[in-house]
Design a protein around this motif. Sequence first.
Motif, PDB file in Angstrom:
ATOM      1  N   TRP A 146       0.855  -1.181   0.000  1.00  0.00           N
ATOM      2  CA  TRP A 146       0.000   0.000   0.000  1.00  0.00           C
ATOM      3  C   TRP A 146       0.894   1.236   0.000  1.00  0.00           C
ATOM      4  CZ3 TRP A 146      -3.537  -1.468   4.740  1.00  0.00           C
ATOM      5  CH2 TRP A 146      -4.300  -2.602   4.407  1.00  0.00           C
ATOM      6  N   ILE A 147       0.473   2.253  -0.719  1.00  0.00           N
ATOM      7  CA  ILE A 147       1.201   3.528  -0.768  1.00  0.00           C
ATOM      8  C   ILE A 147       0.226   4.596  -0.290  1.00  0.00           C
ATOM      9  CG2 ILE A 147       2.486   5.143  -2.218  1.00  0.00           C
ATOM     10  CD1 ILE A 147       2.781   2.725  -4.225  1.00  0.00           C
ATOM     11  N   VAL A 148       0.523   5.200   0.846  1.00  0.00           N
ATOM     12  CA  VAL A 148      -0.437   6.113   1.462  1.00  0.00           C
ATOM     13  C   VAL A 148       0.270   7.397   1.891  1.00  0.00           C
ATOM     14  CG1 VAL A 148      -1.779   4.146   2.278  1.00  0.00           C
ATOM     15  CG2 VAL A 148      -0.152   5.239   3.816  1.00  0.00           C
ATOM     16  N   PRO A 149      -0.446   8.514   1.977  1.00  0.00           N
ATOM     17  CA  PRO A 149       0.192   9.766   2.423  1.00  0.00           C
ATOM     18  C   PRO A 149       0.743   9.620   3.839  1.00  0.00           C
ATOM     19  CG  PRO A 149      -2.045  10.175   1.615  1.00  0.00           C
ATOM     20  CD  PRO A 149      -1.882   8.698   1.707  1.00  0.00           C
ATOM     21  N   ALA A 150       1.901  10.218   4.074  1.00  0.00           N
ATOM     22  CA  ALA A 150       2.456  10.248   5.424  1.00  0.00           C
ATOM     23  C   ALA A 150       1.668  11.245   6.268  1.00  0.00           C
ATOM     24  CB  ALA A 150       3.929  10.617   5.380  1.00  0.00           C
ATOM     25  N   PHE A 151       1.859  11.190   7.564  1.00  0.00           N
ATOM     26  CA  PHE A 151       1.061  11.990   8.497  1.00  0.00           C
ATOM     27  C   PHE A 151       1.817  13.261   8.909  1.00  0.00           C
ATOM     28  CE2 PHE A 151       0.333   7.411   9.676  1.00  0.00           C
ATOM     29  CZ  PHE A 151      -0.709   7.251   8.780  1.00  0.00           C
ATOM     30  N   PHE A 152       1.023  14.278   9.246  1.00  0.00           N
ATOM     31  CA  PHE A 152       1.555  15.530   9.781  1.00  0.00           C
ATOM     32  C   PHE A 152       0.870  15.789  11.108  1.00  0.00           C
ATOM     33  CE2 PHE A 152       2.128  19.973  10.549  1.00  0.00           C
ATOM     34  CZ  PHE A 152       3.337  20.306   9.963  1.00  0.00           C
ATOM     35  N   ASN A 153       1.643  15.873  12.160  1.00  0.00           N
ATOM     36  CA  ASN A 153       1.118  16.124  13.503  1.00  0.00           C
ATOM     37  C   ASN A 153       0.977  17.634  13.678  1.00  0.00           C
ATOM     38  OD1 ASN A 153       0.624  16.292  16.278  1.00  0.00           O
ATOM     39  ND2 ASN A 153       1.992  14.597  16.765  1.00  0.00           N
ATOM     40  N   THR A 161       6.241   5.949  13.443  1.00  0.00           N
ATOM     41  CA  THR A 161       4.801   5.727  13.324  1.00  0.00           C
ATOM     42  C   THR A 161       4.193   6.513  12.160  1.00  0.00           C
ATOM     43  OG1 THR A 161       4.500   7.371  15.097  1.00  0.00           O
ATOM     44  CG2 THR A 161       4.429   5.053  15.710  1.00  0.00           C
ATOM     45  N   GLY A 162       5.025   6.871  11.184  1.00  0.00           N
ATOM     46  CA  GLY A 162       4.520   7.402   9.922  1.00  0.00           C
ATOM     47  C   GLY A 162       4.367   8.898   9.821  1.00  0.00           C
ATOM     48  N   THR A 163       4.868   9.648  10.799  1.00  0.00           N
ATOM     49  CA  THR A 163       4.753  11.107  10.771  1.00  0.00           C
ATOM     50  C   THR A 163       6.017  11.705  10.170  1.00  0.00           C
ATOM     51  OG1 THR A 163       3.221  11.262  12.620  1.00  0.00           O
ATOM     52  CG2 THR A 163       4.609  13.170  12.220  1.00  0.00           C
ATOM     53  N   THR A 164       5.840  12.582   9.187  1.00  0.00           N
ATOM     54  CA  THR A 164       6.982  13.192   8.504  1.00  0.00           C
ATOM     55  C   THR A 164       7.016  14.708   8.653  1.00  0.00           C
ATOM     56  OG1 THR A 164       5.732  13.234   6.423  1.00  0.00           O
ATOM     57  CG2 THR A 164       7.171  11.331   6.803  1.00  0.00           C
ATOM     58  N   GLY A 165       6.158  15.246   9.504  1.00  0.00           N
ATOM     59  CA  GLY A 165       6.170  16.677   9.771  1.00  0.00           C
ATOM     60  C   GLY A 165       5.330  16.978  10.991  1.00  0.00           C
ATOM     61  N   PHE A 166       5.614  18.105  11.636  1.00  0.00           N
ATOM     62  CA  PHE A 166       4.864  18.467  12.833  1.00  0.00           C
ATOM     63  C   PHE A 166       4.950  19.963  13.058  1.00  0.00           C
ATOM     64  CE2 PHE A 166       9.194  17.646  14.112  1.00  0.00           C
ATOM     65  CZ  PHE A 166       9.484  18.618  15.062  1.00  0.00           C
ATOM     66  N   GLY A 207     -15.597  22.767   7.512  1.00  0.00           N
ATOM     67  CA  GLY A 207     -14.367  23.366   8.017  1.00  0.00           C
ATOM     68  C   GLY A 207     -13.150  22.510   7.732  1.00  0.00           C
ATOM     69  N   THR A 208     -11.994  23.102   7.967  1.00  0.00           N
ATOM     70  CA  THR A 208     -10.730  22.406   7.771  1.00  0.00           C
ATOM     71  C   THR A 208     -10.244  21.874   9.112  1.00  0.00           C
ATOM     72  OG1 THR A 208     -10.133  23.823   5.902  1.00  0.00           O
ATOM     73  CG2 THR A 208      -8.345  22.623   6.972  1.00  0.00           C
ATOM     74  N   LEU A 209     -10.108  20.563   9.196  1.00  0.00           N
ATOM     75  CA  LEU A 209      -9.757  19.886  10.437  1.00  0.00           C
ATOM     76  C   LEU A 209      -8.363  19.288  10.321  1.00  0.00           C
ATOM     77  CD1 LEU A 209     -11.132  18.941  13.182  1.00  0.00           C
ATOM     78  CD2 LEU A 209     -11.488  16.755  12.001  1.00  0.00           C
ATOM     79  N   TYR A 210      -7.515  19.600  11.289  1.00  0.00           N
ATOM     80  CA  TYR A 210      -6.207  18.967  11.415  1.00  0.00           C
ATOM     81  C   TYR A 210      -6.195  18.155  12.712  1.00  0.00           C
ATOM     82  CZ  TYR A 210      -4.448  22.506   8.037  1.00  0.00           C
ATOM     83  OH  TYR A 210      -4.238  23.310   6.944  1.00  0.00           O
ATOM     84  N   LEU A 211      -5.288  17.188  12.775  1.00  0.00           N
ATOM     85  CA  LEU A 211      -5.171  16.346  13.953  1.00  0.00           C
ATOM     86  C   LEU A 211      -3.789  16.525  14.573  1.00  0.00           C
ATOM     87  CD1 LEU A 211      -7.146  14.267  15.233  1.00  0.00           C
ATOM     88  CD2 LEU A 211      -5.907  12.481  13.990  1.00  0.00           C
ATOM     89  N   ALA A 238      -7.530  14.606   8.081  1.00  0.00           N
ATOM     90  CA  ALA A 238      -7.128  15.465   9.199  1.00  0.00           C
ATOM     91  C   ALA A 238      -5.709  15.159   9.652  1.00  0.00           C
ATOM     92  CB  ALA A 238      -8.106  15.301  10.363  1.00  0.00           C
ATOM     93  N   ALA A 239      -5.284  13.907   9.476  1.00  0.00           N
ATOM     94  CA  ALA A 239      -3.937  13.503   9.875  1.00  0.00           C
ATOM     95  C   ALA A 239      -2.892  13.804   8.814  1.00  0.00           C
ATOM     96  CB  ALA A 239      -3.930  12.005  10.189  1.00  0.00           C
ATOM     97  N   VAL A 240      -3.320  14.242   7.652  1.00  0.00           N
ATOM     98  CA  VAL A 240      -2.407  14.525   6.538  1.00  0.00           C
ATOM     99  C   VAL A 240      -2.349  16.017   6.199  1.00  0.00           C
ATOM    100  CG1 VAL A 240      -2.031  14.159   4.055  1.00  0.00           C
ATOM    101  CG2 VAL A 240      -2.674  12.226   5.508  1.00  0.00           C
ATOM    102  N   SER A 241      -3.496  16.682   6.229  1.00  0.00           N
ATOM    103  CA  SER A 241      -3.626  18.028   5.664  1.00  0.00           C
ATOM    104  C   SER A 241      -2.840  19.093   6.407  1.00  0.00           C
ATOM    105  CB  SER A 241      -5.100  18.439   5.612  1.00  0.00           C
ATOM    106  OG  SER A 241      -5.824  17.625   4.726  1.00  0.00           O
ATOM    107  N   GLY A 242      -2.442  18.833   7.646  1.00  0.00           N
ATOM    108  CA  GLY A 242      -1.625  19.802   8.361  1.00  0.00           C
ATOM    109  C   GLY A 242      -0.324  20.122   7.660  1.00  0.00           C
ATOM    110  N   ALA A 243       0.070  19.292   6.694  1.00  0.00           N
ATOM    111  CA  ALA A 243       1.275  19.565   5.900  1.00  0.00           C
ATOM    112  C   ALA A 243       1.207  20.923   5.215  1.00  0.00           C
ATOM    113  CB  ALA A 243       1.475  18.462   4.855  1.00  0.00           C
ATOM    114  N   ARG A 244      -0.007  21.456   5.069  1.00  0.00           N
ATOM    115  CA  ARG A 244      -0.128  22.800   4.476  1.00  0.00           C
ATOM    116  C   ARG A 244       0.587  23.845   5.318  1.00  0.00           C
ATOM    117  NH1 ARG A 244      -6.593  21.909   3.902  1.00  0.00           N
ATOM    118  NH2 ARG A 244      -6.574  20.445   2.136  1.00  0.00           N
ATOM    119  N   LEU A 245       0.704  23.605   6.612  1.00  0.00           N
ATOM    120  CA  LEU A 245       1.444  24.535   7.471  1.00  0.00           C
ATOM    121  C   LEU A 245       2.916  24.594   7.079  1.00  0.00           C
ATOM    122  CD1 LEU A 245      -0.135  23.482  10.893  1.00  0.00           C
ATOM    123  CD2 LEU A 245      -0.628  25.580   9.609  1.00  0.00           C
ATOM    124  N   ALA A 246       3.395  23.517   6.449  1.00  0.00           N
ATOM    125  CA  ALA A 246       4.778  23.468   5.978  1.00  0.00           C
ATOM    126  C   ALA A 246       4.888  23.826   4.511  1.00  0.00           C
ATOM    127  CB  ALA A 246       5.349  22.067   6.214  1.00  0.00           C
TER     128      ALA A 246
END
Length: 348
Positions: free
Chosen positions: A46-53, A109-114, A252-256, A289-297
Amino acid sequence: MQEAKPYVVTGRALLGEDLREEDVTITVSEGIVTSIEPASRTPGRWIVPAFFNAHTHLGDTVAMDLPARGSLADLVKPPNGLKHRILAATPRAELVRGMRASITAMIATGTTGFADFREGGPEGVAALREAAAGLDCRPVILGREGGEEVSDGAGISSVHDVANAEEIVREARAGGRLVAFHAGERNPDDIDDALAFEPDLLVHCTHATDAHLRRIVDMDIPVAVCPRSNWLLGVAASAARPPITRILELGGTLYLGTDNVMFVQPDMLREMAFAATIYRARPEEILRAAVSGARLAGASGYVEEGQKANFLVINPLKNNISFSKDIRATIVKRLDSSSICQTVLTMQ
């Protein structure tokens, strides 16, 4: 990992913001997804988007699971809450070591940005940069106590806790930096005052009213929610808070995010599973919500042609998730680090 030469991977992928499921071959050249082509036969990957905390306080790793009692203000309110006293008394080397350990745990655990609210002024910002150096995880550092000027922006506690919030916001805006506020964590009283500054991000909104949420959505301000932290700290006790379902209903736009490492492990897999269980949102909404926070970066975060590569390669054959009939639901509810076999990242 950062790729200097073309990289090709074939598998069942979740593509774009709609997370559509397709069998494809993905080519990454110089860090960019240059092609996504249909594939008729794919291996069991499986190829899936990485997570952004989207919200962390990594500094208080050094106070992990410290037996503590008291109100939210007693524990974390600046400048004299328990965590702030511990941070002030911790040697810099130990602080850096703790933050680096937490970043390493996030990567596993799959997070590549925070996005981190970083205490300690300019020195605190420098310490986090040192902790993150050389690791495949993109930090967005939101400074405090003078660190705003040497970071990616301002990470402001409740507007009622910071006397010079107006000055901090003005200087951040002048420097083209982000402005983020804690708001509505303990009660709704500080949300309107935070909205008056038109922030780039609100964190928590646990006790936001429907009127607040409509304003937030109309202003197109993302909300980073931290459900496990809210429950553990006693500011949430039902699926009504934080108002995840209502934010999504209103468009609304939800981040996790995971919030304080003092209380909660910075693990987006656990956060997604908890949110899906308590709030009954659709798996694709929780995953977004676990991916879209990458917009902050400044990144998309999704697997798309022309975007920076930022995805996980998962081997479902390592355990029972190979029987999944819904990849999105399985990633949100069941995935653990043992099945993540590769991280492809060019967010740095």
